[in-house]
Design a protein around this motif. Structure first.
Motif, short mmCIF file in Angstrom:
data_model
loop_
_atom_site.label_atom_id
_atom_site.label_comp_id
_atom_site.label_asym_id
_atom_site.label_seq_id
_atom_site.Cartn_x
_atom_site.Cartn_y
_atom_site.Cartn_z
N THR A 97 32.31 44.94 41.99
CA THR A 97 33.38 45.06 41.01
C THR A 97 34.66 45.59 41.64
OG1 THR A 97 31.60 45.88 39.58
CG2 THR A 97 33.82 45.76 38.64
N VAL A 98 35.76 44.91 41.38
CA VAL A 98 37.09 45.41 41.69
C VAL A 98 37.84 45.52 40.36
CG1 VAL A 98 39.27 44.99 42.89
CG2 VAL A 98 37.09 44.37 43.98
N HIS A 99 38.31 46.71 40.04
CA HIS A 99 39.02 46.93 38.77
C HIS A 99 40.51 46.76 38.99
CE1 HIS A 99 35.51 48.50 36.51
NE2 HIS A 99 35.11 48.88 37.71
N LEU A 100 41.12 45.85 38.24
CA LEU A 100 42.53 45.54 38.38
C LEU A 100 43.23 45.62 37.03
CD1 LEU A 100 42.24 42.38 40.68
CD2 LEU A 100 42.82 44.71 41.40
N ARG A 101 44.55 45.71 37.07
CA ARG A 101 45.34 45.68 35.85
C ARG A 101 46.29 44.51 35.91
NH1 ARG A 101 44.82 48.47 31.69
NH2 ARG A 101 43.60 49.97 32.87
N ALA A 102 46.24 43.67 34.87
CA ALA A 102 47.12 42.52 34.77
C ALA A 102 48.54 42.97 34.43
CB ALA A 102 46.61 41.56 33.70
N PRO A 103 49.54 42.12 34.68
CA PRO A 103 50.93 42.48 34.35
C PRO A 103 51.12 42.86 32.89
CG PRO A 103 50.89 40.56 35.78
CD PRO A 103 49.47 40.85 35.41
N ARG B 91 46.39 44.50 30.64
CA ARG B 91 44.94 44.32 30.47
C ARG B 91 44.18 44.83 31.69
NH1 ARG B 91 43.48 39.09 30.90
NH2 ARG B 91 45.54 38.58 31.77
N GLY B 92 43.06 45.50 31.44
CA GLY B 92 42.17 45.88 32.53
C GLY B 92 41.20 44.74 32.81
N LEU B 93 41.01 44.42 34.07
CA LEU B 93 40.15 43.30 34.46
C LEU B 93 39.08 43.77 35.44
CD1 LEU B 93 42.88 40.59 35.24
CD2 LEU B 93 41.58 40.84 33.12
N ARG B 94 37.92 43.16 35.32
CA ARG B 94 36.86 43.34 36.32
C ARG B 94 36.77 42.05 37.11
NH1 ARG B 94 34.98 44.64 31.71
NH2 ARG B 94 33.45 42.94 31.63
N VAL B 95 37.03 42.15 38.40
CA VAL B 95 37.04 40.98 39.28
C VAL B 95 35.95 41.17 40.33
CG1 VAL B 95 38.38 39.68 40.97
CG2 VAL B 95 39.48 40.54 38.90
N LEU C 195 27.25 44.51 43.21
CA LEU C 195 27.25 45.90 42.76
C LEU C 195 28.20 46.03 41.58
CD1 LEU C 195 27.64 47.74 46.21
CD2 LEU C 195 25.54 47.64 44.86
N LEU C 196 27.75 46.67 40.51
CA LEU C 196 28.61 46.98 39.37
C LEU C 196 29.14 48.39 39.59
CD1 LEU C 196 29.76 46.37 36.54
CD2 LEU C 196 27.65 47.33 35.59
N LEU C 197 30.45 48.50 39.86
CA LEU C 197 31.04 49.77 40.25
C LEU C 197 31.98 50.30 39.17
CD1 LEU C 197 31.84 48.86 43.96
CD2 LEU C 197 29.85 50.11 43.09
N PRO C 198 32.05 51.62 39.00
CA PRO C 198 32.96 52.20 38.01
C PRO C 198 34.41 52.14 38.51
CG PRO C 198 31.79 53.93 39.20
CD PRO C 198 31.20 52.63 39.64
N PRO C 199 35.38 52.29 37.61
CA PRO C 199 36.79 52.14 37.98
C PRO C 199 37.26 53.10 39.06
CG PRO C 199 36.54 52.05 35.60
CD PRO C 199 35.20 52.46 36.15
N ASP C 200 36.72 54.31 39.12
CA ASP C 200 37.22 55.30 40.06
C ASP C 200 36.45 55.31 41.38
OD1 ASP C 200 34.87 56.19 38.99
OD2 ASP C 200 35.53 58.27 38.66
N PHE C 201 35.67 54.28 41.64
CA PHE C 201 34.83 54.24 42.84
C PHE C 201 35.50 53.36 43.89
CE2 PHE C 201 31.32 52.87 45.52
CZ PHE C 201 30.59 54.04 45.68
#
Length: 451
Positions: free
Chosen positions: A184-190, A193-197, A412-418
């Protein structure tokens, strides 16, 4: 029903196996220094207990690999190789908050060297094989599990040796999955929106580790010397360091840009009339924001000076000076890289490959990539799966010599702060327990029915 009920057991096992593998110190010091044998025997024992017939193969004393095959239900289907490495990079206990080879389990994490890179992934593979044995699951394709030595150096005692000395173990395999990707890579769209990529690697830059040598005239440090090897080498190293490599779009990275843009809602049209990578890629990367980090390092070649060696006394001009350069090459860029090195080193400095492995890429339109995407989305609906090219390399390069197309996929499913990437070869390496449990489910889903 039995398959569903067994997931708790499989989850407990993957956590325990990760911890116990970490406790086995398989530090790879480079230059042939390493001992993977205890970890290989541990892995082989777990596989044998699942009814498999693993082979432990030593390329040199202590440098052990493990290979086993799970027969599929369709003998006409090509086999799938699933590989991971047993060695780890060194760790200084004085810098860690836990001992790097403790395998401590606390705060929902498994701690220690190899938790991310990549004993956790090896543990997932073993847990999947044992889950299948308990529940009667059989994959459609033959699945070959390979756990290798020496990936953290040159692979000479691991995948390279297996490919050269035991290619029959991989007979029938057309594709492989291995290190990195699927996390998991946590990103923010313009638009906020929060995205899981989930990036899945479908390519790797090649390794071009270079030795530069300058020869000159030795002499007294107080004398003017127009033939100073150190000066000639330093000038070449400075030119290499300052060089701006041109942008080059490979098929994998072009697909990555397009799919990342679609996930973010950012228009990406690489086929637009007049599109110029040198002019148009920098502003496109700006529009992608933090997501550009998934592709930025794989849009061009690179060459980083990393080592310098010359002289033995400050008032003696040496006759020879050497340097090390870590070069990385995109698919299709080996001729460009060599030509550029000739130009940058100039007539006074010679260069040669200290270690060379070619870049590789696999099709993103394949059934296996589609199956990897589906396996991830089944466990994490609403996420986005995108292809990427890896900045570095893995054992996939060696297995490519057998015609095996490789993908990086250790889910791996990872939390946003990892910050997973910071833990590769870093201090306090660790992996969430739930990430490992998620990985076992995704990996089993993919491997049991991979097309």
């Amino acid at each position: 029903m039995r398959d569903t009920e067994d997931w708790a057991t499989a989850g407990d096992e993957v956590v325990r196996f990760t911890s116990e593998l970490i406790r086995i110190d398989t530090t790879n010091g480079g230059g042939g220094e390493g001992n993977e044998r205890p970890a290989a025997e541990y892995a082989a024992g777990l596989l044998a207990a699942a009814g498999l017939e693993p082979r432990v193969l030593e390329s040199a004393p202590g440098r052990a690999n493990v290979v086993t095959r799970v027969p599929g239900t369709d003998p006409e289907a090509p086999g799938l190789l699933v590989h991971g490495h047993l060695d780890v990079v060194p760790a200084d206990p004085g810098l860690w908050s836990v001992h790097p080879f403790s395998g401590e389990v606390r705060d929902g994490m498994v701690w220690g060297r190899g938790a991310i890179d990549m004993k956790g992934a090896v543990a997932m593979m073993i847990a999947v094989a044992r889950h299948w044995a308990r529940t009667g699951v059989r994959p459609r394709r033959d699945i070959v599990f390979a756990f290798t030595a020496d990936e953290e150096d040159s692979a000479a005692y691991g995948a390279e040796w297996l490919v050269r000395m035991h290619p029959e173990l991989f007979a029938g395999c057309s594709e492989a999955i291995g290190e990195s990707g699927g996390h998991t890579v946590h990103l923010r769209a313009p638009d906020g929106r929060g995205l899981r990529v989930y990036p899945v690697a479908a390519g790797e830059r090649g390794s071009a580790w270079l030795k530069l040598t300058a020869n000159g005239t030795a002499g007294h440090g107080s004398k003017i010397n127009p033939d100073n090897a150190v000066g000639a080498l330093a000038a070449a190293v400075a030119r290499i360091d300052a060089h701006q490599w041109p942008y080059r779009l490979t098929p994998v990275t072009a697909a990555a840009l397009t799919e990342i843009g679609a996930a973010l809602g950012v228009k990406v049209d690489l086929d637009a009339p007049g599109f110029d990578p040198q002019r148009d890629l920098p502003p496109l990367l700006d529009r992608l924001g933090e997501a550009a980090g998934l592709v930025r390092a794989t849009l061009r070649e690179s060459a980083n000076p990393t080592m310098l060696d010359a002289g033995y006394k400050v008032n003696v001009i040496p006759s020879t000076a050497t340097a090390g350069v870590d070069g990385r090459v995109l698919p299709g860029g080996e001729e460009l890289f060599a030509r550029t090195m000739d130009e940058l080193t100039g007539p006074r400095v010679e260069w040669e490959y200290a270690h060379h492995s070619p870049p590789v890429q696999a099709p993103v339109e394949s059934a296996l990539f589609a199956a990897a995407r589906a396996a991830l989305l089944a466990e994490d609906p609403g996420a986005h799966v995108v292809p990427v090219c890896m900045t570095g390399g893995t054992d996939a390069k060696q297995f490519a010599e057998l015609g095996i197309a490789g993908y990086g996929f250790t889910p791996l499913l990872l939390p946003p702060d990892f910050d997973r990437d910071a833990l590769f070869h870093g201090v306090d390496e660790r992996v969430p327990e739930e990430a490992l449990r998620f990985g076992v489910r995704v990996l089993s889903r993919l491997l049991s029915g991979a097309e």
